[in-house]
Write an enzyme that holds these catalytic residues in place. Sequence first.
Site, PDB file in Angstrom:
ATOM      1  N   VAL A 116       0.878  -1.172   0.000  1.00  0.00           N
ATOM      2  CA  VAL A 116       0.000   0.000   0.000  1.00  0.00           C
ATOM      3  C   VAL A 116       0.913   1.218   0.000  1.00  0.00           C
ATOM      4  O   VAL A 116       1.820   1.318   0.825  1.00  0.00           O
ATOM      5  CB  VAL A 116      -0.920   0.033   1.237  1.00  0.00           C
ATOM      6  N   CYS A 117       0.695   2.133  -0.930  1.00  0.00           N
ATOM      7  CA  CYS A 117       1.502   3.354  -0.983  1.00  0.00           C
ATOM      8  C   CYS A 117       1.362   4.086   0.339  1.00  0.00           C
ATOM      9  O   CYS A 117       0.251   4.360   0.812  1.00  0.00           O
ATOM     10  CB  CYS A 117       1.031   4.261  -2.105  1.00  0.00           C
TER      11      CYS A 117
END
Lengths: 121, 121, 129, 129, 100, 100
Positions: C76-77
Amino acid sequence: MTSSKKIGITLGHTPYGSDLAQEALDATLAMGLFGQDITLIFWGDGVFQLLKSQNSESVHQKSLEKQINAFELYDIERVFVCAQSLEQRNISTSSLCTDAECLSPTEIQKVLSTQDTLLSF
Amino acid sequence: MTSSKKIGITLGHTPYGSDLAQEALDATLAMGLFGQDITLIFWGDGVFQLLKSQNSESVHQKSLEKQINAFELYDIERVFVCAQSLEQRNISTSSLCTDAECLSPTEIQKVLSTQDTLLSF
Amino acid sequence: MIFSLLVLSPPSSQASSSAYQFANALLLQKHRLYRVFFYHDAAYNGSSIQCIGQGEFDVAKEWDKLQQQHSFDSVVCIAAGLKRGIINKVEALRYEKAAHNLRNGINLSGLGELADATVKSDRLITFGG
Amino acid sequence: MIFSLLVLSPPSSQASSSAYQFANALLLQKHRLYRVFFYHDAAYNGSSIQCIGQGEFDVAKEWDKLQQQHSFDSVVCIAAGLKRGIINKVEALRYEKAAHNLRNGINLSGLGELADATVKSDRLITFGG
Amino acid sequence: MSHSILHTVNQSPFTHSALQQCLCYAQESDSILLLENGVYGALLKHSLADKLSGKKCYAIEADLKARGLLGQELTPHIELIDFIYFVELTTQHKLVQSWY
Amino acid sequence: MSHSILHTVNQSPFTHSALQQCLCYAQESDSILLLENGVYGALLKHSLADKLSGKKCYAIEADLKARGLLGQELTPHIELIDFIYFVELTTQHKLVQSWY
């Protein structure tokens, strides 16, 4: 393979309705930082990202202009905008905040076909 | 004021691309349970919610058909669908899973104007 | 071939489920999945506290299973996750938040991971909308 | 007049910020705000662990301030919240989740609250997209 | 085939311009895949449908089935496929452009 | 005025049919408010613009400003307003329909 990969980033969405455009440009700059060979294509409603005199404080958002101005710093030099998309939206090239090169859809097809991969935003 | 409020619920989005349509119908049934005087209007891509033979298991989602079949149970009897939206989408009324009444845009205008409030889904 | 996926859509959008199905299909065909990068509203896919009803399709759980079988990288960024409230223990401490909710097996990491995946994969497929 | 708002959009969409601005404007004009009902992806607005950068607009915090000044009812739909991982302590226990993240001042409640708001308000305004 | 683009379209052509835009930039040798709400494109008649029929066009069958479209009259020359074939298409084309 | 509808539109008319659909169901006495991406509607010319000019039409000024549209040639007869006025419009109309 790694050093010479040509990465096309296509940008087709409006700037402030969601933060997608903002995040797309963040990703673009990160790719630039990574030393990749990047080509940007603004088309469809994405051409609105390039309009000058955007004052996004009035909607409490960060301006895209800072990121667009940083393109050169990050060695992102091939920035294209679709002439037909501009025309359909009654936007003249003099209204743009950066000197992106205007291309016809046919010319854009050619640019796309020289890429090794595409990121679609 | 409370007992006689006429609530129009407009449904304009496709069934499975997001769960908005699902949640809109959940809200509709909840309003019905609350004993409100409800009118449903399916228009635009919302008419796709009424297509028969939807088999949403193939995309791992709940079917809308159960909720639509429950309309009568919840005393929701005024269900309208836009004839023009159907025509633009090449859908015939025989393809619908419920006997919604087809109305022209002008007739829909009249139905809207008799409501006391609108929920836009 | 080596694939990576860029996912942009929240769980409520069918695109997040299409991304999973694409990943599943490519692994069935003995291709390699290098990385799934959850960005924009797809960051919400990283939540460990989604409560899905019995009998309903739980994309997060399906991703977990697939990852346990095939051990690909799942990211997940971090910028997208932080502002949406998808955080791990370290960030919860840093930002003084009382809870953290990042799923096990997913890393919270920077956009460099997307650049790296783009370079190292034969195909990068975007799932948006 | 008495207003209620039905908000459908996640924080990443400008519509969630428009809803806040509308609420602020109606309260400035001495109208009454009966209830804000967060439904569909707007449930994400109820997270207490969003980490917004300094100087950036934090819609959640602005809603909090507005609510403290004007004490209106703020509801995340429980069904929409559960499946998206926006839950309170009670639901975390019920679903055996290790964390909960519903903001103080917001209730997790059913669609009856939307029906009630529709009936009790002179205007119900939908913010979607 | 190997230098061409696979265009994926996942929005309804009746409310969204994704398909129209895709057709504006797609070359003769490119392919188009309709998925999710994009499969409503299989109901099109007239101009857009003609353009679509001019290209190699695919649609995810499960998405048509979910939406009750398999009983409808569909645009000719659209091949119905599954995700296994979708993956294969991405290997057969050099590039993938997603329209959403 | 009191029996009419305020239609709000927040999608770009260049990619989304929200404005077009709104115009299909809006009566003479109805009003239209463009906000968020809907304000790109102020760039329209020709047919949709004519239909828009035939109705009472408003747009949120802050949204035009944010998008750099205040320097552009805008569709005539669109009144630029703030959220205070938006609230007032909702009190002046019996109903509000949101198109998104």
